[in-house]
Design a protein around this motif. Structure first.
Motif, PDB file in Angstrom:
ATOM      1  N   TYR A  79      10.309  10.402  -8.091  1.00  0.00           N
ATOM      2  CA  TYR A  79       9.046  11.131  -8.146  1.00  0.00           C
ATOM      3  C   TYR A  79       9.290  12.576  -8.566  1.00  0.00           C
ATOM      4  N   PHE A 136       4.216   9.577   8.174  1.00  0.00           N
ATOM      5  CA  PHE A 136       5.493  10.287   8.255  1.00  0.00           C
ATOM      6  C   PHE A 136       5.240  11.733   8.698  1.00  0.00           C
ATOM      7  N   PHE A 165       0.048  14.253   1.051  1.00  0.00           N
ATOM      8  CA  PHE A 165       0.560  15.264   1.967  1.00  0.00           C
ATOM      9  C   PHE A 165      -0.566  16.077   2.579  1.00  0.00           C
ATOM     10  N   ILE A 201       5.499   9.287 -11.249  1.00  0.00           N
ATOM     11  CA  ILE A 201       6.358   8.336 -10.546  1.00  0.00           C
ATOM     12  C   ILE A 201       7.117   7.520 -11.582  1.00  0.00           C
ATOM     13  N   LEU A 243       1.564  15.143  -6.667  1.00  0.00           N
ATOM     14  CA  LEU A 243       2.380  14.207  -7.422  1.00  0.00           C
ATOM     15  C   LEU A 243       2.117  14.337  -8.914  1.00  0.00           C
ATOM     16  N   TYR A 294       0.911   3.994   6.528  1.00  0.00           N
ATOM     17  CA  TYR A 294       2.282   4.318   6.888  1.00  0.00           C
ATOM     18  C   TYR A 294       2.325   5.834   6.997  1.00  0.00           C
ATOM     19  N   ARG A 310       8.948   1.080  -3.669  1.00  0.00           N
ATOM     20  CA  ARG A 310       7.652   1.741  -3.594  1.00  0.00           C
ATOM     21  C   ARG A 310       7.106   1.760  -2.171  1.00  0.00           C
ATOM     22  N   GLY A 311       6.023   2.512  -2.026  1.00  0.00           N
ATOM     23  CA  GLY A 311       5.211   2.403  -0.814  1.00  0.00           C
ATOM     24  C   GLY A 311       5.789   3.093   0.390  1.00  0.00           C
ATOM     25  N   SER A 324       1.249   7.222   3.452  1.00  0.00           N
ATOM     26  CA  SER A 324       1.450   6.316   2.324  1.00  0.00           C
ATOM     27  C   SER A 324       0.524   5.130   2.520  1.00  0.00           C
ATOM     28  N   GLY A 325      -0.306   4.897   1.513  1.00  0.00           N
ATOM     29  CA  GLY A 325      -1.190   3.748   1.599  1.00  0.00           C
ATOM     30  C   GLY A 325      -0.618   2.581   0.829  1.00  0.00           C
ATOM     31  N   TYR A 348       7.117  16.175  -7.923  1.00  0.00           N
ATOM     32  CA  TYR A 348       6.003  16.868  -7.288  1.00  0.00           C
ATOM     33  C   TYR A 348       6.088  18.350  -7.662  1.00  0.00           C
ATOM     34  N   GLN A 355      -0.033   5.936  -6.051  1.00  0.00           N
ATOM     35  CA  GLN A 355      -0.439   7.246  -5.558  1.00  0.00           C
ATOM     36  C   GLN A 355       0.706   8.009  -4.897  1.00  0.00           C
ATOM     37  N   GLY A 356       1.819   7.378  -4.706  1.00  0.00           N
ATOM     38  CA  GLY A 356       2.891   8.074  -4.026  1.00  0.00           C
ATOM     39  C   GLY A 356       2.459   8.419  -2.614  1.00  0.00           C
ATOM     40  N   LEU A 357       2.868   9.572  -2.153  1.00  0.00           N
ATOM     41  CA  LEU A 357       2.517  10.017  -0.818  1.00  0.00           C
ATOM     42  C   LEU A 357       1.358  11.009  -0.879  1.00  0.00           C
ATOM     43  N   GLN A 413      11.067   8.776   1.504  1.00  0.00           N
ATOM     44  CA  GLN A 413      11.426   9.515   0.304  1.00  0.00           C
ATOM     45  C   GLN A 413      12.440  10.590   0.659  1.00  0.00           C
ATOM     46  N   TYR A 423       9.237   3.900 -11.635  1.00  0.00           N
ATOM     47  CA  TYR A 423       9.563   2.719 -10.840  1.00  0.00           C
ATOM     48  C   TYR A 423      10.929   2.162 -11.185  1.00  0.00           C
ATOM     49  N   TYR A 444       0.583   2.010  -4.344  1.00  0.00           N
ATOM     50  CA  TYR A 444       1.865   2.651  -4.512  1.00  0.00           C
ATOM     51  C   TYR A 444       1.864   3.660  -5.641  1.00  0.00           C
ATOM     52  N   LYS A 465       8.894   8.399  11.280  1.00  0.00           N
ATOM     53  CA  LYS A 465       7.918   7.612  10.534  1.00  0.00           C
ATOM     54  C   LYS A 465       7.345   6.531  11.432  1.00  0.00           C
ATOM     55  N   TYR A 483       5.318   2.759  11.117  1.00  0.00           N
ATOM     56  CA  TYR A 483       4.802   1.655  10.309  1.00  0.00           C
ATOM     57  C   TYR A 483       3.896   0.768  11.146  1.00  0.00           C
TER      58      TYR A 483
END
Lengths: 113, 114
Positions: free
Chosen positions: A33, B34, B104, A48, A45, B32, A97-98, B94-95, A35, B100-102, A102, A50, B98, B49, B51
């Motif tokens: 990633y 963090f 913050f 990304i 962001l 998720y 991912r997900g 984090s949804g 940022y 969308q990344g994180l 990180q 993959y 994926y 974190k 989950y």
């Protein structure tokens, strides 16, 4: 030791110059990633990746492009930098991912004059 | 859309005192969550974190956080802070999207005074 590296750490460029920010990771992580962090805006962001040659736009991709030719290496390129791209740029990587954790690099402080 | 709100931009505490940092999230699915910490001139480091399972999760350096689905919250706590805990703390979500990344929060700057 799991590590994300960024080069350079500090960079000053003039408006209109091209900028290359480099990121490396030694964990064989699939996902990487980019940022940027600005006061009052938090981290946003940009892109990304993959895996090799599999990149996706993030929330603020305009004015940036990326390159990933090797799994361990991810570059951010600013073609003709603008003053509003002055920021701190962070690279991160995760196993996939997900929900994976990180891991962040130390950041690159970019000043565009 | 998903979002994270940290209502306190700055918190000042005395060394040895307890600390609580608030975090509220908005997400329709299972989040998720963090907490990351950023020391001056450094990148972000993971504190803990969540989950699923036990809503209280333990992290590094004596930090813990409690997830509440009913309150959409994920507050961070530490029983006794040290001057070295001075940093910026980020709550992160984090949804399932994926791409969308994180997401913050804007961070809470913690200053610990002797």
């Amino acid at each position: 030791d799991m590590k994300v590296t960024q080069m350079p750490r500090y960079l000053i460029k003039r408006m209109g110059e091209n900028v290359l920010l480099e990121c490396g990771q030694d964990m064989s992580h699939e996902t990487m990633y980019w940022y940027r962090q600005d006061p009052g805006l938090g981290l946003q962001l940009i892109y990304i990746s993959y895996d090799v040659d599999s990149n996706s736009e993030g929330d603020i991709p305009k004015g940036y492009r990326v390159s990933r030719k090797k799994r361990e290496h991810f570059s951010l390129i600013l073609d003709s930098a603008k003053t509003n791209q002055t920021s701190v740029y962070f690279c991160a990587s995760s196993l996939s991912r997900g929900k994976d954790t990180q891991y962040f690099g130390p950041g690159t402080r970019l000043l565009v004059l | 859309a998903q979002s994270v709100t940290q209502p306190d931009a700055r918190v000042t505490v005395s060394e040895g005192a307890s600390l609580q940092l608030r975090c509220k999230y908005s997400y329709s699915g299972t989040p998720y969550l963090f907490w990351y910490v950023q020391y001056p001139r450094q990148g972000l480091q993971l504190l803990l974190k969540y989950y699923s399972g036990d809503p209280v999760v333990q992290g590094v350096n004596g930090f813990e956080a409690e997830f509440s689905k009913s309150n959409s919250s994920f507050h961070l706590r530490k029983a006794s802070v040290h001057w070295s805990d001075s940093a910026v703390y980020f709550c992160v979500l984090s949804g399932n999207n994926y791409a969308q990344g994180l997401t913050f929060g804007l961070g809470t700057r913690v200053s610990v005074f002797p």
